[in-house]
Design a protein around this motif. Sequence first.
Motif, mmCIF file in Angstrom:
data_model
loop_
_atom_site.group_PDB
_atom_site.id
_atom_site.type_symbol
_atom_site.label_atom_id
_atom_site.label_comp_id
_atom_site.label_asym_id
_atom_site.label_seq_id
_atom_site.Cartn_x
_atom_site.Cartn_y
_atom_site.Cartn_z
ATOM 1 N N LEU A 194 0.858 -1.182 0.000
ATOM 2 C CA LEU A 194 0.000 0.000 0.000
ATOM 3 C C LEU A 194 0.893 1.231 0.000
ATOM 4 C CD1 LEU A 194 -2.644 -0.991 2.725
ATOM 5 C CD2 LEU A 194 -2.783 -1.330 0.245
ATOM 6 N N VAL A 195 0.432 2.288 -0.630
ATOM 7 C CA VAL A 195 1.186 3.551 -0.616
ATOM 8 C C VAL A 195 0.757 4.314 0.626
ATOM 9 C CG1 VAL A 195 1.734 5.671 -1.847
ATOM 10 C CG2 VAL A 195 1.250 3.581 -3.139
ATOM 11 N N ILE A 196 1.669 4.398 1.588
ATOM 12 C CA ILE A 196 1.381 5.049 2.863
ATOM 13 C C ILE A 196 1.906 6.487 2.843
ATOM 14 C CG2 ILE A 196 1.720 4.940 5.375
ATOM 15 C CD1 ILE A 196 0.125 2.597 4.222
ATOM 16 N N LYS A 197 1.113 7.391 3.348
ATOM 17 C CA LYS A 197 1.501 8.806 3.384
ATOM 18 C C LYS A 197 2.813 8.989 4.139
ATOM 19 C CE LYS A 197 -3.336 10.336 3.315
ATOM 20 N NZ LYS A 197 -4.416 10.992 4.071
ATOM 21 N N GLY A 198 3.632 9.915 3.671
ATOM 22 C CA GLY A 198 4.876 10.235 4.363
ATOM 23 C C GLY A 198 6.022 9.312 4.025
ATOM 24 N N ALA A 202 5.291 7.154 -1.482
ATOM 25 C CA ALA A 202 4.227 8.139 -1.706
ATOM 26 C C ALA A 202 4.702 9.224 -2.667
ATOM 27 C CB ALA A 202 3.785 8.749 -0.378
ATOM 28 N N ARG A 203 5.954 9.637 -2.503
ATOM 29 C CA ARG A 203 6.513 10.644 -3.415
ATOM 30 C C ARG A 203 6.616 10.071 -4.818
ATOM 31 N NH1 ARG A 203 10.479 11.385 -6.283
ATOM 32 N NH2 ARG A 203 11.564 9.519 -5.546
ATOM 33 N N GLU A 204 7.075 8.811 -4.922
ATOM 34 C CA GLU A 204 7.207 8.173 -6.235
ATOM 35 C C GLU A 204 5.842 8.012 -6.900
ATOM 36 O OE1 GLU A 204 9.249 4.510 -5.532
ATOM 37 O OE2 GLU A 204 11.138 5.490 -4.963
ATOM 38 N N PHE A 205 4.831 7.675 -6.117
ATOM 39 C CA PHE A 205 3.479 7.543 -6.651
ATOM 40 C C PHE A 205 2.964 8.882 -7.163
ATOM 41 C CE2 PHE A 205 -1.088 8.084 -5.660
ATOM 42 C CZ PHE A 205 -1.617 7.202 -6.596
ATOM 43 N N SER A 206 3.149 9.920 -6.364
ATOM 44 C CA SER A 206 2.678 11.252 -6.744
ATOM 45 C C SER A 206 3.391 11.771 -7.994
ATOM 46 C CB SER A 206 2.871 12.238 -5.585
ATOM 47 O OG SER A 206 2.108 11.840 -4.462
ATOM 48 N N ALA A 207 4.636 11.334 -8.177
ATOM 49 C CA ALA A 207 5.424 11.774 -9.335
ATOM 50 C C ALA A 207 5.185 10.876 -10.554
ATOM 51 C CB ALA A 207 6.912 11.768 -8.981
ATOM 52 N N GLY A 208 4.326 9.881 -10.411
ATOM 53 C CA GLY A 208 4.041 8.982 -11.516
ATOM 54 C C GLY A 208 5.120 7.948 -11.766
ATOM 55 N N GLU A 209 5.978 7.725 -10.759
ATOM 56 C CA GLU A 209 7.084 6.786 -10.916
ATOM 57 C C GLU A 209 6.737 5.378 -10.406
ATOM 58 O OE1 GLU A 209 10.223 8.651 -8.772
ATOM 59 O OE2 GLU A 209 10.263 10.437 -10.051
ATOM 60 N N THR A 211 3.293 2.646 -9.902
ATOM 61 C CA THR A 211 1.871 2.336 -10.067
ATOM 62 C C THR A 211 1.526 1.139 -9.191
ATOM 63 O OG1 THR A 211 1.910 3.090 -12.364
ATOM 64 C CG2 THR A 211 0.053 1.707 -11.695
ATOM 65 N N PRO A 212 0.683 1.327 -8.198
ATOM 66 C CA PRO A 212 0.332 0.200 -7.319
ATOM 67 C C PRO A 212 -0.563 -0.803 -8.033
ATOM 68 C CG PRO A 212 -0.977 2.122 -6.761
ATOM 69 C CD PRO A 212 0.008 2.586 -7.792
ATOM 70 N N LEU A 213 -0.624 -2.011 -7.483
ATOM 71 C CA LEU A 213 -1.534 -3.018 -8.012
ATOM 72 C C LEU A 213 -2.980 -2.609 -7.749
ATOM 73 C CD1 LEU A 213 0.142 -6.322 -6.721
ATOM 74 C CD2 LEU A 213 0.415 -5.257 -8.970
ATOM 75 N N THR A 214 -3.879 -3.062 -8.597
ATOM 76 C CA THR A 214 -5.302 -2.943 -8.297
ATOM 77 C C THR A 214 -5.665 -4.042 -7.294
ATOM 78 O OG1 THR A 214 -5.973 -4.473 -10.042
ATOM 79 C CG2 THR A 214 -5.735 -2.144 -10.650
ATOM 80 N N VAL A 215 -6.837 -3.940 -6.707
ATOM 81 C CA VAL A 215 -7.282 -4.989 -5.785
ATOM 82 C C VAL A 215 -7.343 -6.328 -6.506
ATOM 83 C CG1 VAL A 215 -9.217 -5.832 -4.403
ATOM 84 C CG2 VAL A 215 -8.528 -3.436 -4.239
ATOM 85 N N GLY A 216 -7.862 -6.323 -7.720
ATOM 86 C CA GLY A 216 -7.973 -7.560 -8.487
ATOM 87 C C GLY A 216 -6.620 -8.191 -8.777
ATOM 88 N N GLN A 217 -5.659 -7.375 -9.162
ATOM 89 C CA GLN A 217 -4.315 -7.889 -9.434
ATOM 90 C C GLN A 217 -3.684 -8.470 -8.166
ATOM 91 O OE1 GLN A 217 -2.721 -4.207 -10.976
ATOM 92 N NE2 GLN A 217 -2.700 -4.968 -13.096
ATOM 93 N N ALA A 259 -2.819 5.256 -1.682
ATOM 94 C CA ALA A 259 -3.271 4.469 -2.833
ATOM 95 C C ALA A 259 -2.882 3.008 -2.614
ATOM 96 C CB ALA A 259 -2.642 5.001 -4.125
ATOM 97 N N GLY A 260 -3.346 2.147 -3.512
ATOM 98 C CA GLY A 260 -2.968 0.743 -3.435
ATOM 99 C C GLY A 260 -4.154 -0.172 -3.187
#
Length: 343
Positions: A194-198, A202-209, A211-217, A259-260
Amino acid sequence: MKKEYIIPIFVPNYGCKNDCTFCNQKKISGQTTDVTAEEVRKTINFYLENFRDDNKYVEVAFFGGSFTGIDEKKQIELLEAANEFIKEKKVNSIRISTRPDYIDKQILKRLKKYHVKTIELGVQSSNDYVLEKSKRGHTFEDVIKASKMIRFRGFKLGHQMMVGMPESTEKDEINTAKDLIKLKPKIVRIYPVLVIKGTELAREFSAGEYTPLTVGQAVERCKQITYLFRKNKIDVIRIGLQNSDEINYAEEDGSQVLAGPFHPAFRQLVEGEMWYDSIAEKVKEINTKVKKIEIEVNPSDVNNVIGHKKANITKLQKLYEVEIVITQNEELASGEFKVNVIY
């Protein structure tokens, strides 16, 4: 058979000198202050007072941080506090979680002295490149060495692994499960990232670097991995992080999840998919003219057979155009089922 109870005591980031990109243990556990011996005693007493079964096995579990990386004096302080209850025969054993590079002969000797029975290692992946990308600070060789030492000295070995780490593929995660099986753990936990704040993630996610898995994946990957562990008689004791005020849907107030693949019933999603695969295989073998079938299962399996929000029943009825009835049969062992044609 004794009822097993775990008394959880969280020691977030205690002793961990490493900053993994995905980790913020204080936000995951909700524990933000140091743990003292007195707090250990209070926590244990609180749980003991609320346990109802007389015939029980109780284990105190130090979760969250890298326990064996704590200052030795502090380790002893916490272990002694828990050990008081073992001497009084109110608690049976102690469990700790730690990093594979924080295990050596001297550490294991100390843990044995204080009746630690189970040691869980945060493995996460057997791919050294994936470990490096998440700044784990250890290699899989460290896992191999620590696992062998732990088993050789008579401890119960546990492993924790993750799916969805940066640049980790489905193949990497299946290979990780296979590599762990070779090390013969008794128990395993599987955590989707999971992408945890702080966190750096989280920085990599916000920068588009990232992509977390979907629940289905995440469910599909955990399902395949769980099959492998169960085939080798390794107990998967947790799938997904425990739902809490901090670990919740990203849109919920107080949630630290950015996210995540979070879902409050994540394990049930995985178990439900596994049951669906097994039952669907049996239903395929039935004559297409059948209109109604009965599925007999142990009472403990009913919810997973039905699936989250009746997903399995809905899918089976739609796909095979057959009415399905679930009945409970206590003579069937958990995990077993029978499919009977009604008409």
